[in-house]
Design a protein around this motif. Structure first.
Motif, PDB file in Angstrom:
ATOM      1  N   SER A  27      -5.364   3.604   2.618  1.00  0.00           N
ATOM      2  CA  SER A  27      -6.324   2.611   2.136  1.00  0.00           C
ATOM      3  C   SER A  27      -6.346   2.535   0.617  1.00  0.00           C
ATOM      4  CB  SER A  27      -7.723   2.951   2.648  1.00  0.00           C
ATOM      5  OG  SER A  27      -8.122   4.247   2.193  1.00  0.00           O
ATOM      6  N   GLN A  65      -8.382  -2.346   9.024  1.00  0.00           N
ATOM      7  CA  GLN A  65      -8.356  -3.371   7.993  1.00  0.00           C
ATOM      8  C   GLN A  65      -7.376  -4.476   8.387  1.00  0.00           C
ATOM      9  OE1 GLN A  65      -8.031  -1.732   4.003  1.00  0.00           O
ATOM     10  NE2 GLN A  65      -9.501  -0.116   4.444  1.00  0.00           N
ATOM     11  N   GLU A  81      -8.525   6.841   3.652  1.00  0.00           N
ATOM     12  CA  GLU A  81      -8.223   6.859   5.080  1.00  0.00           C
ATOM     13  C   GLU A  81      -6.875   6.187   5.281  1.00  0.00           C
ATOM     14  OE1 GLU A  81     -11.271   5.512   7.729  1.00  0.00           O
ATOM     15  OE2 GLU A  81     -12.898   6.449   6.587  1.00  0.00           O
ATOM     16  N   SER A  82      -6.367   6.269   6.473  1.00  0.00           N
ATOM     17  CA  SER A  82      -5.152   5.549   6.820  1.00  0.00           C
ATOM     18  C   SER A  82      -5.518   4.190   7.392  1.00  0.00           C
ATOM     19  CB  SER A  82      -4.337   6.336   7.849  1.00  0.00           C
ATOM     20  OG  SER A  82      -3.219   5.591   8.282  1.00  0.00           O
ATOM     21  N   VAL A  83      -4.770   3.159   7.018  1.00  0.00           N
ATOM     22  CA  VAL A  83      -4.960   1.847   7.640  1.00  0.00           C
ATOM     23  C   VAL A  83      -3.909   1.616   8.715  1.00  0.00           C
ATOM     24  CG1 VAL A  83      -6.097   0.870   5.623  1.00  0.00           C
ATOM     25  CG2 VAL A  83      -3.612   0.655   5.844  1.00  0.00           C
ATOM     26  N   LYS A 123       0.824  -1.212   0.000  1.00  0.00           N
ATOM     27  CA  LYS A 123       0.000   0.000   0.000  1.00  0.00           C
ATOM     28  C   LYS A 123       0.858   1.261   0.000  1.00  0.00           C
ATOM     29  CE  LYS A 123      -4.139  -1.943   2.180  1.00  0.00           C
ATOM     30  NZ  LYS A 123      -5.006  -1.721   0.999  1.00  0.00           N
TER      31      LYS A 123
END
Length: 629
Positions: free
Chosen positions: A522, A552, A537-539, A72
Motif C-alpha cells: 500500500s 483497494q 499493508e499488502s494490496v 506500487k
C-alpha cells in the motif's frame, strides 16, 4: 484475461503461457544480481521471467491474467520465522483482537459491544497481540471496567505473558474461588476476604494463564477449518506468504495439526508453513522425541506444509520465561535430560529450535552442545537455532557461530520494552537483542513476531522496530548502532526465514525459478516516513502464483472465503488487526507527539492511573463512545 486494461500488453500464443503477469510494479527483488524490476511472469507456481515488459510479453497468452500494480512497491513475500500460526488459526474467530487499537477507550467499547452479542455459555477473550503501552492512556483496563462492560458474560483478557484479567462472570465460569490453590509459578490474586479478584499473575511462568484460557469453549472441527482459513487470509493481508510455526504449549501433535493438514490436502493453504514439534508433558519429553524421530523426518511434506524439526522446547526444565516484569528465573539442574534430547536429535538428523530469552540459559545450553561437539555431533549439518535471545552476550554469539547455529529474533521488545527498561535499564535494552552483532558474525538470522499472544502478527510493526528501534510506546530502545537498514530488515523477514528452513534457493527472493510469492504494498516501504512503516499493508498478495489477498484497486481478485462462523464471532464484527491511518497522511502526528511527551512523565502517568483518568480532551466514561458500538 487481463484483470484491468493494461496498455502495451497484447496476448500472443506462446508454447507455455504464463498464468499470471504482474507489471508496472516497483519491484525490489532481494536478488543482488538483479535488484530491481518492473514485471514478473509466473507459471505453475514459479517465476518464469522477471525484468520489464519486454521480458514478460513473450509469455503472455490468451489465458494469462495480467495485473497492473499501478507503480506500487512490490517485495518478496514475507516469512515470519517464529509465529504460532497453527494455534492462532484454531482460535482466531473466537478472539477479540486489540492489535493496533490506539486507545483503551476504544478497546473497552469493542469489548462491551462484543459482550452484548456473545451468547450464554461463551466467553469474550482478548488473547494477546497488544500492550498497555500502545494505548494513549498508558494503562491496563481495571477489573471494575471489565465488570461494568460485561456484567454477565465471562471476559478473559491476556496481557502478554505477564498477567490476565477476568471479570466476575469468568471467575465463576472457570470455577475459581477462595479454595482454588495457586499453581506453581503463578498467582491468583485475592482480596481481603480471600476471594479471587480476577487478576492472574505469571510468577514467572504463564501456565496459569494458559490453563485458565483452556477452560473456555472451543470450536468444532468444521469451525476450526474456517477459522484457520480466515486467519491465514488475515496474515496474507500484510504480505505474509510463509511462516515457521514454533509450536508451543497446548499444541499437541498430531491432534492440533489436523486442521492445517486437511487444508494442505485440499489445496486450501494460502501460507506456506514449516512446523515444529514440541513435547507437551514434563517427564515424557524423551519418549515423545524418540517416537517422532522414528516416524517422521525434517523435510517431510511439501512446499506448503513441511516438518522443520523439534522445539521450541525440548525439555520443560530447560525453558526460561520472557516475563520481564518478574526477575529472571533461576533454573534448576536440567543438563542431563537436555543432553539426552539434543543427542537423540543430532544423531538422527533432526534440527531444533530453543526458547531462550537470557544469556544465562544460552550459556548453559551451549556448554551441552560443546560437550557433544567433542564427539563430532556439532556442527553436524543439522539446522538449529536459538529463539529470542534478548540478553545474549558477544561471547555466546561467538560460540553459537562456532557450533553452526542460527538465531531467530522477534519484536517482543516492541510490546515489553517498557517493562524491560524498568528491570534492566536503558543500556541493556539498547542491545536486546543485539541484532547487528549477530549479522556481523555471519550468523543466519531470521525475523518474526512470536504472535499471537506476546506480540501482534503484523510484520510491519516488527520491521518498524528493526529499523527504528522504537517500542509501541514511542520510546526509542535501540541506538543507531543496533538498528538495521530497511533492506537488511526486509532480508531478515524474507531470505532469513527461508535459510532457517533450508529453502533459500526457492524463496526469499524474486528471481527465475523461485516460488512466485510476492506482495504489492500500500506504500513504499523503502521510502515512506519511518513512522508510516507499521501502517503498511499488502494490496495484492500472491503465493505460489495464486492471488490470495486483494484490496483497494485490486479488490475482488482473490477468491471469497466462507462466511465467518459462529455469526457472533468478534472477527465477524471487528475483523482482526485494527488499522489506523499513517501519521504522514493524517496530520495527527503532532497530537501523537503530545501524547508521547505526556506519557514520558512517570509522575503524570502514575497520577492519572491512580485516579482512573483519561488524557485531557478525552473526558467522559470510557464505554460511551458510539463510534465503536
Amino acid at each position: 484475461m487481463s484483470s484491468m486494461p493494461v496498455a502495451g500488453i497484447r496476448a500472443g500464443n506462446p508454447d507455455q503461457a504464463a498464468d499470471l503477469v504482474v507489471r508496472n510494479a516497483k519491484v525490489y527483488t532481494g536478488d543482488p544480481m538483479r535488484p530491481r524490476a518492473s514485471a514478473i511472469a509466473i507459471r505453475a507456481g514459479l517465476i518464469t521471467a522477471i525484468g520489464d515488459d519486454a521480458d514478460v510479453i513473450p509469455q503472455v497468452g490468451p489465458g494469462t491474467r495480467v495485473v497492473d500494480a499501478l507503480g506500487k512497491r512490490t517485495v518478496p513475500g514475507l516469512n515470519d520465522s517464529h509465529l504460532h500460526v497453527i494455534r492462532g488459526g484454531l482460535n482466531y474467530v473466537l478472539e477479540l483482537r486489540w492489535d493496533g487499537v490506539p486507545t483503551l477507550r476504544q478497546a473497552l467499547a469493542m469489548l462491551r459491544a462484543q459482550a452484548e452479542r456473545t451468547p450464554p455459555g461463551q466467553w469474550v477473550r482478548v488473547v494477546g497481540g497488544w500492550s498497555a503501552d500502545q494505548f494513549a492512556e498508558r494503562r491496563l483496563p481495571t477489573l471494575a471496567e471489565l465488570n461494568a462492560a460485561a456484567p454477565e458474560t465471562p471476559v478473559f483478557v491476556l496481557h502478554l505473558y505477564q498477567s490476565a484479567l477476568m471479570n466476575r462472570a469468568a471467575l465463576r465460569a472457570a470455577g475459581f474461588d477462595r479454595d482454588t490453590p495457586d499453581p506453581a509459578g503463578g498467582q491468583i490474586v485475592r482480596g481481603h476476604d480471600g476471594q479471587p479478584t480476577g487478576l492472574l499473575l505469571a510468577a514467572p511462568g504463564a501456565l496459569l494463564l494458559y490453563s485458565t484460557l483452556a477452560k473456555a469453549p472451543t470450536l468444532d472441527e468444521a469451525e476450526k477449518v474456517i477459522s484457520t482459513r480466515h486467519f491465514l487470509r488475515e496474515l496474507n493481508r500484510f504480505g505474509l506468504t510463509s511462516a515457521i510455526d514454533a509450536a508451543g504449549g497446548f499444541q499437541s501433535f498430531p491432534e492440533n495439526y489436523g486442521t492445517v493438514m486437511q487444508l494442505a490436502q485440499q489445496g486450501e493453504l494460502t501460507l506456506r508453513i514449516a512446523y515444529h514439534l514440541f513435547p507437551q508433558t514434563a517427564g515424557q519429553e524423551l519418549d515423545d522425541l524418540a517416537r517422532w524421530v522414528a516416524t517422521v523426518r525434517p523435510g517431510d511434506g511439501d512446499e506448503w506444509l513441511r516438518l522443520n524439526g523439534a522445539g521450541e522446547n525440548l525439555t520443560w526444565a530447560a525453558a526460561d520465561f520472557e516475563n520481564f516484569t518478574e526477575p529472571r528465573p533461576e533454573l534448576g539442574p536440567y543438563e542431563a535430560g537436555f543432553e539426552q534430547a539434543v543427542r537423540l536429535l543430532m544423531e538422527n538428523g533432526w534440527g531444533f529450535r530453543l526458547h531462550a530469552s537470557y544469556d544465562e540459559t544460552i550459556r548453559r545450553d551451549l556448554a551441552v552442545f560443546e560437550k557433544l561437539a567433542a564427539e563430532g555431533l556439532f556442527p553436524g549439518g543439522n539446522r538449529w537455532l536459538f529463539d529470542h535471545a534478548e540478553t545474549v552476550s558477544p561471547a555466546s554469539l561467538d560460540r553459537i557461530a562456532a557450533l553452526g547455529g542460527a538465531v531467530s529474533v522477534q519484536n517482543r521488545m516492541s510490546f515489553q520494552g517498557e517493562a524491560f527498561v524498568r528491570r534492566y535499564g536503558t543500556a541493556a535494552a539498547a542491545e536486546a537483542p543485539p541484532v547487528r552483532a549477530m549479522l556481523e558474525r555471519g550468523l543466519t538470522v531470521g525475523a518474526g513476531t512470536d504472535a499471537t499472544r506476546v506480540s501482534s502478527y503484523n510484520p510491519w510493526v516488527a520491521l518498524h522496530w528493526l529499523v527504528s528501534g522504537r517500542a509501541v510506546s514511542g520510546r526509542t530502545l535501540s541506538p543507531c548502532g543496533n538498528r538495521l537498514s530497511r533492506e537488511q530488515a526486509l532480508e531478515l523477514y524474507t531470505l532469513g526465514g527461508a535459510r532457517l528452513t533450508g529453502e533459500q534457493e526457492l524463496k526469499g527472493r524474486l528471481r527465475v525459478g523461485c516460488y512466485a510469492d510476492l506482495a504489492v504494498l500500500s506504500a513504499d516501504y523503502l521510502t515512506v516516513d519511518e513512522a508510516d512503516i507499521p501502517h503498511i499493508e499488502s494490496v495484492l498478495t500472491v503465493v505460489g502464483g495464486r492471488i490470495v489477498h486483494s484490496a483497494q484497486e485490486h479488490e475482488g481478485l482473490a477468491p471469497e472465503l466462507p462466511a465467518v462462523v459462529p455469526p457472533w464471532s468478534p472477527v465477524a464484527r471487528f475483523g482482526g488487526y485494527q488499522a489506523t491511518p499513517a501519521p504522514s497522511l493524517t496530520g495527527i502526528r503532532q497530537a501523537e507527539l503530545v501524547v508521547e511527551a505526556a506519557a514520558a512523565s512517570g509522575e503524570q502517568r502514575e497520577w492519572r492511573q491512580a485516579r482512573g483518568l483519561l488524557l485531557p480532551g478525552q473526558g467522559g466514561p470510557a464505554l460511551d463512545d458510539p463510534c465503536f458500538l
